[in-house]
Design a protein around this motif. Structure first.
Motif, mmCIF file in Angstrom:
data_model
loop_
_atom_site.group_PDB
_atom_site.id
_atom_site.type_symbol
_atom_site.label_atom_id
_atom_site.label_comp_id
_atom_site.label_asym_id
_atom_site.label_seq_id
_atom_site.Cartn_x
_atom_site.Cartn_y
_atom_site.Cartn_z
ATOM 1 N N VAL A 97 0.851 -1.186 0.000
ATOM 2 C CA VAL A 97 0.000 0.000 0.000
ATOM 3 C C VAL A 97 0.888 1.237 0.000
ATOM 4 C CG1 VAL A 97 -1.748 1.298 1.266
ATOM 5 C CG2 VAL A 97 -1.831 -1.193 1.233
ATOM 6 N N TYR A 98 0.619 2.145 -0.928
ATOM 7 C CA TYR A 98 1.351 3.403 -1.029
ATOM 8 C C TYR A 98 0.357 4.555 -1.024
ATOM 9 C CZ TYR A 98 5.253 0.469 -2.520
ATOM 10 O OH TYR A 98 6.234 -0.474 -2.575
ATOM 11 N N PHE A 99 0.903 5.764 -0.845
ATOM 12 C CA PHE A 99 0.077 6.965 -0.861
ATOM 13 C C PHE A 99 0.736 7.998 -1.758
ATOM 14 C CE2 PHE A 99 -0.563 4.749 3.108
ATOM 15 C CZ PHE A 99 -1.942 4.680 3.168
ATOM 16 N N LEU A 100 -0.082 8.701 -2.546
ATOM 17 C CA LEU A 100 0.427 9.713 -3.457
ATOM 18 C C LEU A 100 0.830 10.966 -2.696
ATOM 19 C CD1 LEU A 100 -2.179 9.411 -6.346
ATOM 20 C CD2 LEU A 100 0.178 8.600 -6.358
ATOM 21 N N TRP A 101 1.904 11.606 -3.145
ATOM 22 C CA TRP A 101 2.400 12.822 -2.504
ATOM 23 C C TRP A 101 1.351 13.932 -2.534
ATOM 24 C CZ3 TRP A 101 5.033 14.875 1.008
ATOM 25 C CH2 TRP A 101 5.399 16.205 0.992
ATOM 26 N N GLN A 102 0.618 14.056 -3.634
ATOM 27 C CA GLN A 102 -0.409 15.095 -3.735
ATOM 28 C C GLN A 102 -1.470 14.900 -2.655
ATOM 29 O OE1 GLN A 102 0.592 13.178 -6.293
ATOM 30 N NE2 GLN A 102 1.343 14.540 -7.896
ATOM 31 N N ASP A 103 -1.880 13.654 -2.419
ATOM 32 C CA ASP A 103 -2.881 13.369 -1.382
ATOM 33 C C ASP A 103 -2.326 13.683 0.005
ATOM 34 O OD1 ASP A 103 -4.522 12.496 -3.419
ATOM 35 O OD2 ASP A 103 -4.143 10.360 -3.058
ATOM 36 N N ILE A 104 -1.047 13.389 0.209
ATOM 37 C CA ILE A 104 -0.412 13.678 1.494
ATOM 38 C C ILE A 104 -0.362 15.185 1.723
ATOM 39 C CG2 ILE A 104 1.763 13.531 2.780
ATOM 40 C CD1 ILE A 104 2.203 10.814 1.372
ATOM 41 N N GLN A 105 -0.052 15.935 0.664
ATOM 42 C CA GLN A 105 -0.009 17.401 0.784
ATOM 43 C C GLN A 105 -1.377 17.968 1.154
ATOM 44 O OE1 GLN A 105 1.727 18.572 -3.028
ATOM 45 N NE2 GLN A 105 3.425 19.484 -1.900
ATOM 46 N N LEU A 106 -2.421 17.471 0.502
ATOM 47 C CA LEU A 106 -3.771 17.936 0.817
ATOM 48 C C LEU A 106 -4.134 17.631 2.266
ATOM 49 C CD1 LEU A 106 -5.701 16.911 -2.430
ATOM 50 C CD2 LEU A 106 -5.106 19.222 -1.682
ATOM 51 N N LEU A 107 -3.780 16.440 2.721
ATOM 52 C CA LEU A 107 -4.066 16.070 4.098
ATOM 53 C C LEU A 107 -3.235 16.906 5.075
ATOM 54 C CD1 LEU A 107 -5.700 14.249 5.951
ATOM 55 C CD2 LEU A 107 -3.855 12.578 5.800
ATOM 56 N N MET A 108 -2.007 17.228 4.685
ATOM 57 C CA MET A 108 -1.161 18.063 5.541
ATOM 58 C C MET A 108 -1.793 19.444 5.733
ATOM 59 S SD MET A 108 2.615 17.095 4.129
ATOM 60 C CE MET A 108 3.676 17.927 5.269
ATOM 61 N N GLU A 109 -2.340 19.977 4.634
ATOM 62 C CA GLU A 109 -3.000 21.286 4.724
ATOM 63 C C GLU A 109 -4.207 21.223 5.656
ATOM 64 O OE1 GLU A 109 -3.885 22.377 0.714
ATOM 65 O OE2 GLU A 109 -1.776 22.616 0.184
ATOM 66 N N SER A 110 -5.043 20.206 5.485
ATOM 67 C CA SER A 110 -6.230 20.098 6.343
ATOM 68 C C SER A 110 -5.828 19.702 7.776
ATOM 69 C CB SER A 110 -7.226 19.092 5.771
ATOM 70 O OG SER A 110 -6.674 17.797 5.770
ATOM 71 N N TYR A 111 -4.804 18.887 7.910
ATOM 72 C CA TYR A 111 -4.311 18.472 9.233
ATOM 73 C C TYR A 111 -3.761 19.686 9.974
ATOM 74 C CZ TYR A 111 -2.087 15.269 12.593
ATOM 75 O OH TYR A 111 -1.718 14.577 13.715
ATOM 76 N N GLY A 112 -3.047 20.571 9.264
ATOM 77 C CA GLY A 112 -2.543 21.796 9.851
ATOM 78 C C GLY A 112 -3.659 22.730 10.286
ATOM 79 N N LYS A 113 -4.717 22.803 9.485
ATOM 80 C CA LYS A 113 -5.881 23.643 9.821
ATOM 81 C C LYS A 113 -6.598 23.095 11.051
ATOM 82 C CE LYS A 113 -6.661 25.200 5.116
ATOM 83 N NZ LYS A 113 -7.514 25.087 3.926
ATOM 84 N N MET A 114 -6.681 21.736 11.151
ATOM 85 C CA MET A 114 -7.330 21.127 12.308
ATOM 86 C C MET A 114 -6.540 21.425 13.587
ATOM 87 S SD MET A 114 -8.794 17.410 11.049
ATOM 88 C CE MET A 114 -7.202 16.712 10.867
ATOM 89 N N GLU A 115 -5.219 21.398 13.512
ATOM 90 C CA GLU A 115 -4.393 21.650 14.684
ATOM 91 C C GLU A 115 -4.504 23.108 15.128
ATOM 92 O OE1 GLU A 115 -0.412 20.368 13.875
ATOM 93 O OE2 GLU A 115 -0.839 18.323 14.506
ATOM 94 N N LYS A 116 -4.602 24.025 14.139
ATOM 95 C CA LYS A 116 -4.727 25.449 14.465
ATOM 96 C C LYS A 116 -6.078 25.744 15.115
ATOM 97 C CE LYS A 116 -1.612 27.207 10.930
ATOM 98 N NZ LYS A 116 -1.508 27.956 9.675
ATOM 99 N N ALA A 117 -7.104 25.034 14.669
ATOM 100 C CA ALA A 117 -8.448 25.261 15.211
ATOM 101 C C ALA A 117 -8.570 24.713 16.638
ATOM 102 C CB ALA A 117 -9.499 24.606 14.315
ATOM 103 N N ALA A 118 -7.792 23.709 16.955
ATOM 104 C CA ALA A 118 -7.896 23.064 18.279
ATOM 105 C C ALA A 118 -7.201 23.861 19.366
ATOM 106 C CB ALA A 118 -7.291 21.675 18.229
#
Length: 118
Positions: A97-118
């Motif tokens: 199982v692998y993950f695409l870099w583009q998908d990881i980048q999108l998740l990083m952006e949303s993951y960063g937004k979730m951390e800022k909101a918390a």
């Protein structure tokens, strides 16, 4: 084919089927090998620019599960949960199982937004 009685073909030699003297051919091969070995031993050889690197590629396109876990600092069950909820799309190649870099980048952006909101 007419063969001289003085010249017997050795059972261990095979004819070389191109227009170059065998001695000259082997001399060239030895020289090429010496040059390649010298290149590998020289300081100019850099393993990071080996044949396994793709010129012009600025990022790694596929990431393993363990790499994704280390990027986000989470465990495998968390990554599987993200896949289940559609946050990250797995790419299966054979049994891995692998993950695409583009998908990881999108998740990083949303993951960063979730951390800022918390």
């Amino acid at each position: 084919m007419h063969e001289d009685s003085n010249q017997k073909a050795s059972p261990y030699t095979a004819p070389i089927l191109f227009p170059i003297d065998p001695a000259e051919y082997w001399q060239r091969i030895r020289q090429i090998i010496k040059e390649e070995v010298a290149l590998l031993k020289s300081a100019a050889f850099n393993p990071s620019t080996s044949i396994y690197q793709t010129p012009g590629l600025q990022y790694k396109p596929l990431y393993k599960m363990s790499e994704v876990c280390s990027i986000f600092g989470v465990t495998k069950p968390t990554v599987y949960d993200w896949c289940k909820h559609g946050k990250l799309k797995p790419v299966k190649i054979r049994s891995r199982v692998y993950f695409l870099w583009q998908d990881i980048q999108l998740l990083m952006e949303s993951y960063g937004k979730m951390e800022k909101a918390a």
